[in-house]
Design a protein around this motif. Structure first.
Motif, short mmCIF file in Angstrom:
data_model
loop_
_atom_site.label_atom_id
_atom_site.label_comp_id
_atom_site.label_asym_id
_atom_site.label_seq_id
_atom_site.Cartn_x
_atom_site.Cartn_y
_atom_site.Cartn_z
N SER A 27 11.03 -10.80 11.51
CA SER A 27 11.64 -9.85 12.46
C SER A 27 11.88 -8.51 11.77
O SER A 27 13.02 -8.07 11.59
N ILE A 28 10.78 -7.86 11.42
CA ILE A 28 10.85 -6.63 10.64
C ILE A 28 11.04 -5.43 11.55
O ILE A 28 10.31 -5.27 12.52
N PHE A 29 12.01 -4.60 11.20
CA PHE A 29 12.18 -3.32 11.90
C PHE A 29 11.47 -2.21 11.13
O PHE A 29 10.76 -1.40 11.71
N SER A 30 11.68 -2.19 9.83
CA SER A 30 11.03 -1.18 9.00
C SER A 30 10.97 -1.68 7.56
O SER A 30 11.79 -2.49 7.15
N ILE A 31 9.97 -1.20 6.83
CA ILE A 31 9.85 -1.50 5.41
C ILE A 31 9.89 -0.19 4.64
O ILE A 31 9.11 0.71 4.92
N ASN A 32 10.79 -0.09 3.70
CA ASN A 32 10.93 1.14 2.93
C ASN A 32 9.94 1.17 1.76
O ASN A 32 9.01 1.93 1.74
N VAL A 33 10.16 0.33 0.80
CA VAL A 33 9.31 0.29 -0.39
C VAL A 33 8.63 -1.07 -0.48
O VAL A 33 9.25 -2.10 -0.27
N MET A 34 7.35 -1.04 -0.79
CA MET A 34 6.59 -2.24 -1.11
C MET A 34 6.05 -2.07 -2.53
O MET A 34 5.74 -0.96 -2.96
N VAL A 48 4.69 -3.20 -11.72
CA VAL A 48 3.31 -2.73 -11.82
C VAL A 48 3.16 -1.42 -11.05
O VAL A 48 2.73 -0.40 -11.60
N ALA A 49 3.52 -1.44 -9.76
CA ALA A 49 3.39 -0.26 -8.93
C ALA A 49 4.23 -0.42 -7.67
O ALA A 49 4.42 -1.55 -7.19
N THR A 50 4.70 0.70 -7.13
CA THR A 50 5.42 0.70 -5.87
C THR A 50 4.91 1.82 -4.98
O THR A 50 4.33 2.81 -5.48
N ILE A 51 5.15 1.67 -3.68
CA ILE A 51 4.75 2.70 -2.73
C ILE A 51 5.78 2.75 -1.61
O ILE A 51 6.22 1.72 -1.10
N THR A 52 6.17 3.96 -1.23
CA THR A 52 7.13 4.13 -0.16
C THR A 52 6.42 4.16 1.19
O THR A 52 5.18 4.24 1.26
N SER A 53 7.20 4.14 2.25
CA SER A 53 6.62 4.20 3.58
C SER A 53 5.89 5.53 3.82
O SER A 53 4.95 5.59 4.62
N GLY A 54 6.28 6.55 3.08
CA GLY A 54 5.62 7.84 3.20
C GLY A 54 4.41 8.01 2.31
O GLY A 54 3.73 9.03 2.37
N GLY A 55 4.16 7.00 1.46
CA GLY A 55 2.98 7.04 0.62
C GLY A 55 3.20 7.49 -0.81
O GLY A 55 2.24 7.60 -1.58
N SER A 56 4.43 7.74 -1.19
CA SER A 56 4.70 8.11 -2.58
C SER A 56 4.54 6.88 -3.47
O SER A 56 5.05 5.81 -3.14
N THR A 57 3.87 7.07 -4.60
CA THR A 57 3.57 5.95 -5.48
C THR A 57 4.19 6.11 -6.86
O THR A 57 4.48 7.22 -7.30
N ASN A 58 4.35 4.98 -7.51
CA ASN A 58 4.89 4.94 -8.87
C ASN A 58 4.16 3.82 -9.61
O ASN A 58 3.97 2.73 -9.06
N TYR A 59 3.71 4.10 -10.84
CA TYR A 59 2.94 3.13 -11.60
C TYR A 59 3.54 2.93 -12.99
O TYR A 59 4.08 3.85 -13.60
N ALA A 60 3.39 1.71 -13.50
CA ALA A 60 3.69 1.48 -14.89
C ALA A 60 2.67 2.23 -15.74
O ALA A 60 1.50 2.35 -15.34
N ASP A 61 3.08 2.73 -16.89
CA ASP A 61 2.18 3.49 -17.74
C ASP A 61 0.94 2.67 -18.12
O ASP A 61 -0.15 3.21 -18.25
N SER A 62 1.12 1.37 -18.26
CA SER A 62 0.03 0.52 -18.71
C SER A 62 -1.10 0.37 -17.69
O SER A 62 -2.20 -0.07 -18.06
N VAL A 63 -0.85 0.72 -16.44
CA VAL A 63 -1.88 0.55 -15.42
C VAL A 63 -2.34 1.87 -14.81
O VAL A 63 -3.26 1.88 -13.98
N LYS A 64 -1.72 2.97 -15.18
CA LYS A 64 -2.10 4.26 -14.62
C LYS A 64 -3.57 4.55 -14.88
O LYS A 64 -4.07 4.35 -16.00
N GLY A 65 -4.25 5.01 -13.84
CA GLY A 65 -5.66 5.33 -13.96
C GLY A 65 -6.58 4.14 -13.74
O GLY A 65 -7.80 4.31 -13.62
N ARG A 66 -6.02 2.94 -13.71
CA ARG A 66 -6.83 1.73 -13.50
C ARG A 66 -6.48 1.03 -12.19
O ARG A 66 -7.36 0.45 -11.54
#
Length: 123
Positions: A27-34, A48-66
């Motif tokens: 019964s989801i109304f909204s999801i903020n961060v996945m 490892v990585a996260t993404i907001t509902s608006g598309g902003s992303t964050n990565y661990a240094d070890s996986v950036k670029g891959r």
């Protein structure tokens, strides 16, 4: 409750690619961060990585670029494209989502985890 189901894990050789998917249902109304987290044997779970509902992303240094994280808000789905995989990427990958759900006609916060999918990088 909100359920998360991951898929796409497996065995791949070093330098190979895998694409993980995670679908949220309930019964989801909204999801903020996945996001995606992983846990190697004998180690703590790590981001490892996260993404907001608006598309902003964050990565661990070890996986950036891959690795590339993306999501389809209409399908409550998050993806993780993993390229140039290394043996140190081996582990159980967990999906996480936080947001708001309906319960008894009211909105409640949720923070849910999937059961995990195994990724093994080995020759």
């Amino acid at each position: 409750q909100v359920q998360l189901v991951e898929s796409g894990g497996g065995l791949v050789q070093p330098g190979g690619s895998l694409r993980l998917s995670c679908v949220a249902s309930g019964s989801i109304f909204s999801i903020n961060v996945m996001g995606w987290y992983r846990q190697a044997p004998g180690k703590q779970r790590e981001l490892v990585a996260t993404i907001t509902s608006g598309g902003s992303t964050n990565y661990a240094d070890s996986v950036k670029g891959r690795f590339t994280i993306s999501r389809d808000n209409a399908k409550n789905t998050v993806y993780l494209q993993m390229n140039s995989l290394k043996p140190e990427d081996t582990g159980v990958y967990y999906c996480n989502a936080d947001g708001n759900r309906w319960l008894g006609g009211l909105l409640h916060n949720f923070d849910s985890w999937g059961q995990g999918t195994q990724v093994t990088v080995s020759s």
